[in-house]
Scaffold this active site. Structure first.
Site, mmCIF file in Angstrom:
data_model
loop_
_atom_site.group_PDB
_atom_site.id
_atom_site.type_symbol
_atom_site.label_atom_id
_atom_site.label_comp_id
_atom_site.label_asym_id
_atom_site.label_seq_id
_atom_site.Cartn_x
_atom_site.Cartn_y
_atom_site.Cartn_z
ATOM 1 N N ASN A 284 24.073 48.454 37.275
ATOM 2 C CA ASN A 284 24.681 48.049 38.544
ATOM 3 C C ASN A 284 25.028 49.316 39.328
ATOM 4 O OD1 ASN A 284 26.113 47.034 40.678
ATOM 5 N ND2 ASN A 284 27.805 46.214 39.465
ATOM 6 N N ARG B 122 37.386 44.626 49.558
ATOM 7 C CA ARG B 122 36.437 45.409 48.768
ATOM 8 C C ARG B 122 36.154 46.776 49.386
ATOM 9 N NH1 ARG B 122 33.435 43.812 44.636
ATOM 10 N NH2 ARG B 122 33.820 41.755 43.760
ATOM 11 N N ASP C 53 33.230 45.213 34.056
ATOM 12 C CA ASP C 53 33.370 43.924 33.378
ATOM 13 C C ASP C 53 32.555 42.833 34.062
ATOM 14 O OD1 ASP C 53 35.099 45.039 31.526
ATOM 15 O OD2 ASP C 53 36.887 44.568 32.682
#
Length: 467
Positions: free
Chosen positions: A61, A227, A120
């Site tokens: 990612n 974010r 996570d």
């Protein structure tokens, strides 16, 4: 004068604070034949270790945490995999659920494991893909909350590159990419419990660390709007949520985990080769055998609690991280088939702060009159404001759920439901059913080792530590 014949052995050396490092030693031989004999013997020894992976599928990612996943893998992890003669197929994820969708398409049987590089959330995506693929191939209906799920035998490796990396910290003892890579190389295996979350016989999510309603759910919901702030958004949203001090009214019903040996308030923490996890799994299997795998729930086993809660947390592991070294439940176990259900009732803002502070020190965080903790194998929750048809999670629920305050319209309860924080992902359903599946999946880990700092000066000569 140049050494005529030599070979180098790379091995794992344990450092302080659960860190592992790659070290090496070079051996010199006067005789070429003897040198080749040593090399052949070592290669043969390593070849016999079937737990070591040879082919891995890697998902990276590039956007998680501080956006360092790709750099961490290329600079710290890939060289170690190459050194250990591990072949890899690398996929850089481009959008949400890329890894999950890809795992339903690839020939998963050609790999010895799947590695996720990220936080996570990335792990959760890979886990959902693997478990979902396994159930699909086995003809299991995931929407059936009582379905016996098929265990995943393909291990997942976590290379931490996220904001908190709670799962890695709770299973290895530290969030360090090199340490995690070495655990993968030597072929460690740690079973892990997984909780399934359903609403009205519809599958919602799997969870391995935190399932939180109220405080932690509100933090996540608020942070999702920010974010752009990066990881600091969690601190900002946490402070804001603390000041808001919302509480939520509802009903919790749960089945105590009678098969487990420990309790949430004992001092028996989960460590490498955990005896409690092993014996609890054996007792749970024995119970299922005696009951003929009967899936109907016994009404008498359910405990019911109604009240006003600041937080409802269910954890399958300690949920430790660098900021909270003991986690939300220090004695929670990774693979005993249970979750620790923590209920924080309505209290003053000052008392709630005292509770939160204890997550960062050595004091007993459950030693408050407004905090209750239970070790459970399943539970159901419905909020006060849920509609009657949403409150009835199961037929059992229809008998005991409903509007807790329907006879008190003038009460000062909050006018909105909270959000569930499921391993860092939001779930908006306020009526859910949760069930723990014992050792459903496996990680490239061995649990947190005891007295790791005392071993800092000891190099590991065991053959399983050779690279």
């Amino acid at each position: 004068m140049a050494r005529p014949h030599a070979f180098t052995v790379y091995y794992v050396k344990k450092a302080r604070n659960h860190r592992w490092r790659c070290s090496d030693v070079t051996f010199c031989c006067l005789d070429e034949h003897l040198c080749n004999q040593w090399i052949g013997a070592l290669k043969e020894l390593l070849e016999k270790q079937k737990s070591r992976p040879k082919q891995l599928l890697v998902y990276i990612n590039p956007y998680g945490g501080k956006r360092q996943g790709k750099r961490i893998y290329e600079q710290k992890v890939a060289p170690l995999f190459s050194l250990a003669s591990i072949s890899t197929d690398v996929v850089i994820t481009e959008h949400a659920n890329h890894a999950k969708d890809n795992l339903f398409e690839v020939n998963i049987n050609k790999y010895d494991g799947v590695v996720c590089v990220g936080g996570d959330g990335m792990f959760s995506e890979v886990m959902h893909g693997l478990i979902g693929r396994m159930q699909k191939d086995s003809g299991i209906d995931q929407n059936n909350p009582k379905a016996p799920l098929v265990q995943c035998n393909i291990r997942i490796g976590i290379i931490p590159a996220g904001s908190t990396d709670c799962i890695c910290y709770s299973t290895v003892g530290i969030s360090d990419p090199v340490t995690s890579a070495l655990h993968i190389i030597v072929g460690d295996c740690q079973p892990l419990d997984v909780s399934s979350v359903h609403h009205n016989n519809t599958f919602l999510k799997y969870c391995v660390s935190l399932l939180g309603y109220g405080f932690y759910g509100d933090i996540l919901k608020d942070s999702e709007k920010k974010r752009w702030m990066g990881p600091i958004r969690y601190d900002y949203s946490g402070f804001k949520t603390f000041l808001t001090h919302h509480y939520y009214e509802g009903t919790i019903s749960f089945q105590p985990a009678k098969h487990t040996l420990g309790s949430p308030r004992d001092k028996d923490t989960c460590r490498t080769g955990c005896y409690i996890c092993k014996k609890s799994e054996e007792q749970l299997a024995e119970q299922h055998k005696e009951c003929g795998l009967k899936r109907e729930e016994d009404e008498e086993e359910w405990k019911i609690i109604k009240g006003k809660f600041l937080a409802i947390n269910a954890v399958n592991m300690s949920c430790a991280c660098s900021r909270s070294p003991k986690g939300l439940s220090p004695a929670a176990h990774l693979a005993d088939g249970s979750a620790d259900l923590i209920l924080v009732r309505k209290c003053s803002r000052f008392d709630f702060l005292r509770y939160l502070v204890r997550h960062t020190n050595q004091d007993d965080q459950f030693d408050f009159s407004f905090v209750n903790v239970y070790r459970v194998k399943s539970f159901q929750f419905t909020s006060k404001l849920s509609e009657d048809n949403e409150s009835s999670v199961t037929d059992i629920g229809k008998k005991r759920f409903g509007h807790f305050c329907r006879d008190h319209p003038a009460c000062c309860c909050n006018s909105a439901n909270s959000t569930w924080n499921c391993d860092g992902e939001t779930l908006d359903s306020s009526a859910i059913e949760v069930r723990v599946h014992c050792q459903l999946m496996k990680l490239f880990a061995r649990g947190i080792e005891e007295n790791c700092k005392d071993e800092a000066t000891n190099s590991q000569s065991s053959s399983e530590q050779l690279l």
